[in-house]
Motif scaffolding. Sequence first.
Motif, PDB file in Angstrom:
ATOM      1  N   GLU A 139      66.647  74.024  50.050  1.00  0.00           N
ATOM      2  CA  GLU A 139      67.929  73.608  50.629  1.00  0.00           C
ATOM      3  C   GLU A 139      67.828  73.462  52.150  1.00  0.00           C
ATOM      4  N   ILE A 140      67.176  74.436  52.785  1.00  0.00           N
ATOM      5  CA  ILE A 140      67.034  74.409  54.241  1.00  0.00           C
ATOM      6  C   ILE A 140      66.163  73.234  54.684  1.00  0.00           C
ATOM      7  N   ALA A 141      65.104  72.960  53.924  1.00  0.00           N
ATOM      8  CA  ALA A 141      64.213  71.848  54.275  1.00  0.00           C
ATOM      9  C   ALA A 141      64.971  70.522  54.266  1.00  0.00           C
ATOM     10  N   SER A 154      65.424  71.676  63.025  1.00  0.00           N
ATOM     11  CA  SER A 154      65.045  73.088  62.933  1.00  0.00           C
ATOM     12  C   SER A 154      63.703  73.241  62.215  1.00  0.00           C
ATOM     13  N   SER A 155      62.917  74.178  62.698  1.00  0.00           N
ATOM     14  CA  SER A 155      61.641  74.519  62.046  1.00  0.00           C
ATOM     15  C   SER A 155      61.782  75.881  61.383  1.00  0.00           C
ATOM     16  N   PHE A 156      61.067  76.067  60.284  1.00  0.00           N
ATOM     17  CA  PHE A 156      61.169  77.308  59.537  1.00  0.00           C
ATOM     18  C   PHE A 156      59.786  77.873  59.241  1.00  0.00           C
ATOM     19  N   LYS A 157      59.663  79.163  59.466  1.00  0.00           N
ATOM     20  CA  LYS A 157      58.417  79.856  59.168  1.00  0.00           C
ATOM     21  C   LYS A 157      58.729  81.141  58.414  1.00  0.00           C
ATOM     22  N   VAL A 158      57.951  81.411  57.387  1.00  0.00           N
ATOM     23  CA  VAL A 158      58.066  82.664  56.645  1.00  0.00           C
ATOM     24  C   VAL A 158      56.918  83.553  57.100  1.00  0.00           C
ATOM     25  N   VAL A 159      57.253  84.716  57.681  1.00  0.00           N
ATOM     26  CA  VAL A 159      56.232  85.597  58.243  1.00  0.00           C
ATOM     27  C   VAL A 159      56.243  86.933  57.502  1.00  0.00           C
ATOM     28  N   GLY A 160      55.086  87.544  57.482  1.00  0.00           N
ATOM     29  CA  GLY A 160      54.918  88.813  56.793  1.00  0.00           C
ATOM     30  C   GLY A 160      53.584  88.811  56.063  1.00  0.00           C
ATOM     31  N   ASP A 161      53.390  89.789  55.215  1.00  0.00           N
ATOM     32  CA  ASP A 161      52.144  89.888  54.448  1.00  0.00           C
ATOM     33  C   ASP A 161      52.270  89.030  53.195  1.00  0.00           C
ATOM     34  N   GLU A 177      57.158  74.622  55.549  1.00  0.00           N
ATOM     35  CA  GLU A 177      56.787  74.765  56.962  1.00  0.00           C
ATOM     36  C   GLU A 177      56.239  73.448  57.515  1.00  0.00           C
ATOM     37  N   ARG A 178      55.463  72.752  56.712  1.00  0.00           N
ATOM     38  CA  ARG A 178      54.927  71.453  57.154  1.00  0.00           C
ATOM     39  C   ARG A 178      56.039  70.405  57.250  1.00  0.00           C
ATOM     40  N   MET A 179      56.951  70.422  56.295  1.00  0.00           N
ATOM     41  CA  MET A 179      58.041  69.445  56.287  1.00  0.00           C
ATOM     42  C   MET A 179      58.955  69.609  57.495  1.00  0.00           C
ATOM     43  N   THR A 180      59.164  70.854  57.925  1.00  0.00           N
ATOM     44  CA  THR A 180      60.112  71.096  59.011  1.00  0.00           C
ATOM     45  C   THR A 180      59.433  71.253  60.371  1.00  0.00           C
ATOM     46  N   ALA A 181      58.124  71.020  60.425  1.00  0.00           N
ATOM     47  CA  ALA A 181      57.442  71.093  61.718  1.00  0.00           C
ATOM     48  C   ALA A 181      58.023  70.041  62.655  1.00  0.00           C
ATOM     49  N   VAL A 182      58.284  70.439  63.903  1.00  0.00           N
ATOM     50  CA  VAL A 182      58.918  69.542  64.862  1.00  0.00           C
ATOM     51  C   VAL A 182      57.939  68.452  65.268  1.00  0.00           C
ATOM     52  N   ASN A 183      58.347  67.207  65.090  1.00  0.00           N
ATOM     53  CA  ASN A 183      57.517  66.073  65.486  1.00  0.00           C
ATOM     54  C   ASN A 183      58.254  65.205  66.499  1.00  0.00           C
ATOM     55  N   ASP A 184      58.965  64.202  66.011  1.00  0.00           N
ATOM     56  CA  ASP A 184      59.657  63.254  66.895  1.00  0.00           C
ATOM     57  C   ASP A 184      61.124  63.638  67.056  1.00  0.00           C
ATOM     58  N   VAL A 185      61.394  64.879  67.388  1.00  0.00           N
ATOM     59  CA  VAL A 185      62.760  65.354  67.569  1.00  0.00           C
ATOM     60  C   VAL A 185      62.951  65.749  69.027  1.00  0.00           C
ATOM     61  N   SER A 191      64.984  74.059  67.086  1.00  0.00           N
ATOM     62  CA  SER A 191      65.180  75.507  66.987  1.00  0.00           C
ATOM     63  C   SER A 191      64.200  76.028  65.947  1.00  0.00           C
ATOM     64  N   LEU A 192      64.019  77.335  65.942  1.00  0.00           N
ATOM     65  CA  LEU A 192      63.021  77.942  65.066  1.00  0.00           C
ATOM     66  C   LEU A 192      63.620  79.138  64.351  1.00  0.00           C
ATOM     67  N   LEU A 193      63.461  79.181  63.046  1.00  0.00           N
ATOM     68  CA  LEU A 193      63.920  80.314  62.238  1.00  0.00           C
ATOM     69  C   LEU A 193      62.723  80.988  61.586  1.00  0.00           C
ATOM     70  N   TYR A 194      62.609  82.295  61.793  1.00  0.00           N
ATOM     71  CA  TYR A 194      61.607  83.104  61.106  1.00  0.00           C
ATOM     72  C   TYR A 194      62.291  83.860  59.965  1.00  0.00           C
ATOM     73  N   ILE A 195      61.822  83.658  58.737  1.00  0.00           N
ATOM     74  CA  ILE A 195      62.269  84.445  57.599  1.00  0.00           C
ATOM     75  C   ILE A 195      61.198  85.506  57.340  1.00  0.00           C
ATOM     76  N   CYS A 196      61.561  86.753  57.475  1.00  0.00           N
ATOM     77  CA  CYS A 196      60.586  87.850  57.310  1.00  0.00           C
ATOM     78  C   CYS A 196      60.564  88.277  55.848  1.00  0.00           C
ATOM     79  N   PHE A 197      59.493  87.880  55.151  1.00  0.00           N
ATOM     80  CA  PHE A 197      59.434  88.075  53.694  1.00  0.00           C
ATOM     81  C   PHE A 197      57.981  88.018  53.222  1.00  0.00           C
TER      82      PHE A 197
END
Length: 340
Positions: A139-141, A154-161, A177-185, A191-197
């Motif tokens: 949904e976010i993508a 917006s870019s999104f990254k899921v961080v954690g183990d 993460e690849r789909m939302t990587a900032v390119n021609d914006v 903006s950047l969102l980290y989801i810790c999971f």
Amino acid sequence: TAKRTKKVPQLPNIWKREDVKCYLDHQKKQTYQYLLSLPLVSWLITLLQDFLLDILRAGPLPTHISFIMDGNRRYAKSLGMPIIKGHEAGAITLLRMLYNCKKLGIKTTSAYAFSIENFNRPKEEVDTLTRLLAEKLDEIAVKAQDVKDELYGSSFKVVGDRSLISRELNDKITNVERMTAVNDVDEEKTSLLYICFPYTSRNDIYHAMYNTVERVKYHGMSTESISVESLTDAMYFDEFSNKCDLLIRTSGHTRLSDYMLWQSHENGMIEFSTTLWPSYTFLEFYLVLVRWSFFTSLQRFQTSGFSARGQMFNFVREALFSKGHGAPIPLEELPPPPVA
């Protein structure tokens, strides 16, 4: 399978305080949700919120805001609903906060979605949370790539183990993460969102130490180059690993639960709210930002040596006691006479 119906609290026993409190709380939430569903009310609220955000933009704003989204299960239980409904409501609240941060121009937001310790919960709940993450990532993508959506750019990254989660989910995360990587914006829209999971600060610090030792042992890194900065650079949050400006935890617990232990320092602000996360409102968030902006302004003035009293005294002295053309100018500073 039988269709699940929402459990509505029955008329309470007036002699039982807990029953009455639960019933009134349910009725209040239902009334609030009905009012928000009215188009005119929704439009007026949006208009007011945008106005308040414009005011807030006049002062300093955090670079990195983080949320400990606590209280989803208690929220669902208070309404007599399945636990999954509480987590779904929490995801909607996170989306609202993201929209607010994006409107303000706050570049980085992070959310504590799943602790490594949460694997100790019942398997059904863990599977539900994992499935919910996968659904919300899709949904976010879509929103991040929709030019008409406020989350566009917006870019999104899921961080954690991520070794603790399935390969299928890892592949989905990598794809988003690849789909939302900032390119021609435009940079202003990013903006950047980290989801810790799944995440804990101890695990983050452990991985930073382990990777540093590996670089020393196998990649020629000198032990003299090991520093606080090098450990920070090796953490999950990349360039935002150094500091969290504002950390907000809901549900009334006043602990960090192994989160942002490395990043919460110096002038970072930690705010504890008694509100359950799905019920966390724009107004509460706004007032926290106002307090942060106010105290940050005071700290900056103190650091720069600014004194309102001193500035006023100098102004009055100059206005009342300066002679005509101001202070005398030394002869050496006068320009040369014109050539005849």
